[in-house]
Design an enzyme around this catalytic site. Structure first.
Site, PDB file in Angstrom:
ATOM      1  N   CYS A   1      37.139   9.965  -8.803  1.00 47.10           N
ATOM      2  CA  CYS A   1      36.767   8.737  -9.663  1.00 47.10           C
ATOM      3  C   CYS A   1      35.975   7.786  -8.780  1.00 47.10           C
ATOM      4  O   CYS A   1      35.757   8.260  -7.539  1.00 47.10           O
ATOM      5  CB  CYS A   1      38.054   7.881 -10.245  1.00 47.10           C
TER       6      CYS A   1
ATOM      7  N   CYS B   1      37.543   6.647  -5.318  1.00 53.54           N
ATOM      8  CA  CYS B   1      37.485   7.747  -4.531  1.00 53.54           C
ATOM      9  C   CYS B   1      36.192   7.579  -3.582  1.00 53.54           C
ATOM     10  O   CYS B   1      36.189   7.875  -2.442  1.00 53.54           O
ATOM     11  CB  CYS B   1      37.910   9.021  -5.000  1.00 53.54           C
TER      12      CYS B   1
ATOM     13  N   ASP C   1      -5.315   6.115  -8.404  1.00 52.59           N
ATOM     14  CA  ASP C   1      -6.456   6.273  -7.756  1.00 52.59           C
ATOM     15  C   ASP C   1      -7.438   6.922  -8.596  1.00 52.59           C
ATOM     16  O   ASP C   1      -6.947   7.363  -9.757  1.00 52.59           O
ATOM     17  CB  ASP C   1      -6.146   7.121  -6.542  1.00 52.59           C
TER      18      ASP C   1
ATOM     19  N   ASP D   1      -3.559   7.897   0.050  1.00 58.22           N
ATOM     20  CA  ASP D   1      -2.879   6.836  -0.461  1.00 58.22           C
ATOM     21  C   ASP D   1      -1.603   6.572  -0.228  1.00 58.22           C
ATOM     22  O   ASP D   1      -0.826   6.066  -0.860  1.00 58.22           O
ATOM     23  CB  ASP D   1      -2.991   7.225  -2.245  1.00 58.22           C
TER      24      ASP D   1
END
Length: 704
Positions: free
Chosen positions: A13, A16, A408, A597
């Site tokens: 879970c 944990c 771009d 970029d």
């Protein structure tokens, strides 16, 4: 500082996850640790020995295992065979106890037989719950194991007390059914979770196990792919997969690269062209020289990146993690209050323990811990199959929440193949000599403008000394003792003569001044207007960021359907525009070519690097530049990535809503005893398993 990934066993879970992370970060030398419940993997940053990490994790009640060097992707965790055996034994021994409860059968098992049947179920099949709960209790911690161990243990002990006191209707079946249902639910959940990693399994299975290696005398030997080395030559027959990365040295054929790009049409390949492991040859055989094997192949790198992303945490997981930190202790306190309240109200401890145990079990936060990571894991696997490579789960979530998307221009909105239109000659040299000088300067550049100039020249080039690329500006170098610069007007610091409005102007200058202006033209991608229109219909604010002149940028933006245009930008200027949008509260995605970029791709909430198909350089650049890379050329994959991001975000919200709603609804009903008429603790065990299974199955819808 190194980063290592390990497999974690024993987690059940969200609590944990926090306990394992706490154990790892407490180890000397660890700078940070992240644990994913769905993939059962831990990523550790720092300089700590595995033995020290494993000891800390084991002391906390869990296990840590090394991942084999050749293994890629989420690990299976515990061996499924013992889990399947424990589930089978638990169900077989519990069945007679449940049959005794069926009205009309007249089956009544003696108390000693009920105890004998239920004890192995609770204390053998369910021993893992008790072992982990005890280890956690030593550190003052609690998790789902604590709730289950308390629930099953209390139920069995009270049944034993009832038997010793001569009570006719015993509750051994409650304890046994609780464990049996929980083990069944966890097993079904693990089976369903394994489907979430199918994309990686399918990806890795594309590489063939053997290859036809050519010896020096021309003979052919079938060898394991692991035995191949760079420099070896292999023959790939029609219909067979390429065994490793390399280049064609003989033959011509078509190659299906859909596993890499999502593009269904095969690609012609001839001598000198690259081949990628896992792609399939059609038409005729090819001879290939091996250049990369094993973990160095593009296929293995893709799988590793997908696995890394599947193990990362989406921001939505933070909410579940914060809640789980206090949830289990709060449930333990509420269960004690429930026990005390019912004891006072009824005066009978025998009646009071059942609502308390039901509350303990039904409140287990399994679904809460799985809600986000399993959706992310399936979503990223689905993306990989579509040629969308996601390196960070947060990027996919950000794309689903984006308000603004910036592009771009060259190579993104346009085809990225500028062609030379004309040359404005400003010196006595001939156009051919000026073009040869410009093409020679650009010979080592990967920029689309460079490829356009080199292609326009089409002949032998001069050697260049001191070549240097200036991102967003141009290039410089020395030819035959003369220093030259090639680039934009800003880079050359000189104005250009008037040129076509929709053209790209590049100037060539030496120390004495401007010598020529080359005008190149690029074409809008055929799909750009339709893609832009769909993105705008989704409510996104669209922007064009380019280093080109304002006239050319505006003409291209008008053709694409984008209103917001920023031109003449250097890489740092694009980064600044994105920061401006973010300071105004926008969630910004940026689509670029992945090289020049890079600053903007890194600054954006979701950087999307455009791929160039299966070409090794384009794909490698895309992988390195942004958290999300489109391996198929064109703009349509941006739409596919956006749709997947929206679906993944929707499934995460649904899963979290189910997990929270389940506990908010059933915890009060359990506390007030309203579930007792439906089986109490048995119903709780069944419902808890079904809740976890529900979020996993809901996430698996993303595979469609």
């Amino acid at each position: 500082m190194s980063t290592e990934t390990y497999a974690v066993t024993g987690m059940t879970c969200a609590s944990c996850v926090r306990h394992v992370e706490k154990a790892l970060t407490a180890t000397p030398g660890v700078q940070g640790a992240s644990v994913n419940l769905a993939t059962a993997m831990a990523t550790v940053e720092g300089e700590a020995a595995f033995e020290a990490l494993a000891a800390q994790v084991e002391d906390a009640g869990y296990g840590l295992e090394r991942i084999a060097a050749e293994a890629v992707g989420p690990q299976a965790g515990e061996d499924p065979a013992p889990a399947r055996r424990r589930m089978g034994v638990a169900l077989a021994l519990t069945a007679p106890l449940l049959l005794a409860m069926v009205p009309g059968l007249g089956l009544h098992l003696p108390g000693w037989l009920q105890a004998a049947l239920s004890a192995p179920v609770v204390f053998w099949a369910g021993w893992g719950f008790f072992r982990r709960a005890a280890r956690q209790a030593r550190h003052g911690q609690a998790s789902m194991d604590t709730l289950i161990a308390l629930g099953a243990g209390v139920a069995w002990i009270f049944a034993g007390i009832e038997w010793l006191n001569g009570v006719h209707h015993l509750s051994f079946e409650t304890a046994a059914a609780l464990v049996a249902f929980l083990l069944t639910g966890k097993y079904l959940e693990s089976r369903a979770k394994s489907k979430a990693t199918d994309a990686l399994k399918e990806l890795l299975a594309l590489a063939p196990p053997t290859a036809l290696r050519l010896a020096g005398d021309g003979s052919v030997e079938e060898v394991p792919v692991a035995a191949l080395r760079p420099g070896n030559r292999v023959r790939v027959l029609p219909g067979h997969a390429v065994p490793a990365d390399g280049r064609v040295v003989a033959g011509q054929a078509e190659v299906d690269e859909s596993m890499l790009t999502g593009e269904p049409l095969p690609v012609p390949k001839g001598v000198g062209e690259t081949l990628v492991a896992g792609t399939v040859v059609h038409g005729s055989a090819l001879e290939q020289e091996i250049q990369a094997v094993g973990a160095e192949t593009q296929l293995a790198r893709m799988a590793a990146l997908v696995a890394q992303a599947q193990g990362s945490k989406a921001p939505a997981q933070d909410l579940a993690d914060r809640i789980s930190a206090v949830f289990v202790p709060a449930i333990l306190a509420l269960a004690l209050l429930t026990l005390a309240g019912w004891w006072v109200a009824t005066g009978s401890l025998a009646q009071a323990w059942r609502p308390a145990v039901t509350l303990l079990v039904i409140a287990c936060p399994c679904a809460l811990g799985l809600a986000t990571p399993v959706a992310v894991m399936v979503g990223l696997g689905a993306a990989a199959r579509k040629g969308v490579l996601v390196r960070d789960a947060a990027a996919l979530e950000a794309l689903g929440q984006a308000t603004d998307l910036a592009f771009d221009k060259t190579g993104t909105l346009t085809e990225g193949r500028p062609r030379l239109r004309r040359i404005l000659r400003l010196a006595e040299a001939s156009e051919a000599d000026l073009l040869k000088t410009a093409a020679s300067l650009e010979r080592d550049s990967e920029h689309p403008i460079a490829r356009g100039l080199v292609a326009a020249h089409g002949g032998p080039l001069k050697p260049v000394d001191g070549f240097r690329a200036h991102p967003g500006g141009g290039v410089s170098g020395d030819l035959e003792g003369v220093s030259w610069r090639l680039g934009s007007a800003d880079f050359l610091r000189t104005p250009f003569p008037e040129v076509d409005e929709d053209g790209i102007a590049v100037g060539l200058a030496d120390a004495s001044g401007l010598k020529a202006v080359f005008v190149l033209g690029d074409r809008l991608r055929a799909e750009t207007p339709a893609v832009v229109d769909q993105l705008r219909r989704q409510g996104l604010h669209l922007h064009l960021f380019t280093g080109d002149r304002i006239q050319a940028a505006q003409a291209m933006a008008a053709a694409a359907g984008i209103e917001s245009v920023s031109a003449g930008l250097r890489p740092e200027d694009k980064l600044g525009r994105i920061r401006d949008l973010q300071t105004r509260g926008a969630v910004v995605g940026f689509v670029g070519d992945g090289v020049n970029d890079a600053p903007a791709l890194a600054q954006a909430d979701c950087g999307i690097a455009m791929g160039s198909g299966a070409g090794e350089q384009g794909t490698a650049a895309a992988m390195a530049a942004a958290p999300l890379a489109l391996l198929r050329p064109g703009l349509e994959p941006v739409l596919a990535a956006r749709r997947l991001a929206l679906r993944t975000h929707r499934v995460i919200r649904q899963n979290l809503g189910w997990a929270f709603g389940y506990n908010l609804l059933l915890v009060p009903l359990a506390a007030f005893g309203q579930l007792e008429r439906f089986g109490g603790p048995m119903l709780a065990g069944l419902a808890m398993g079904l809740s976890s299974l529900t979020v996993v199955l809901n996430a698996l819808r993303l595979r469609r």
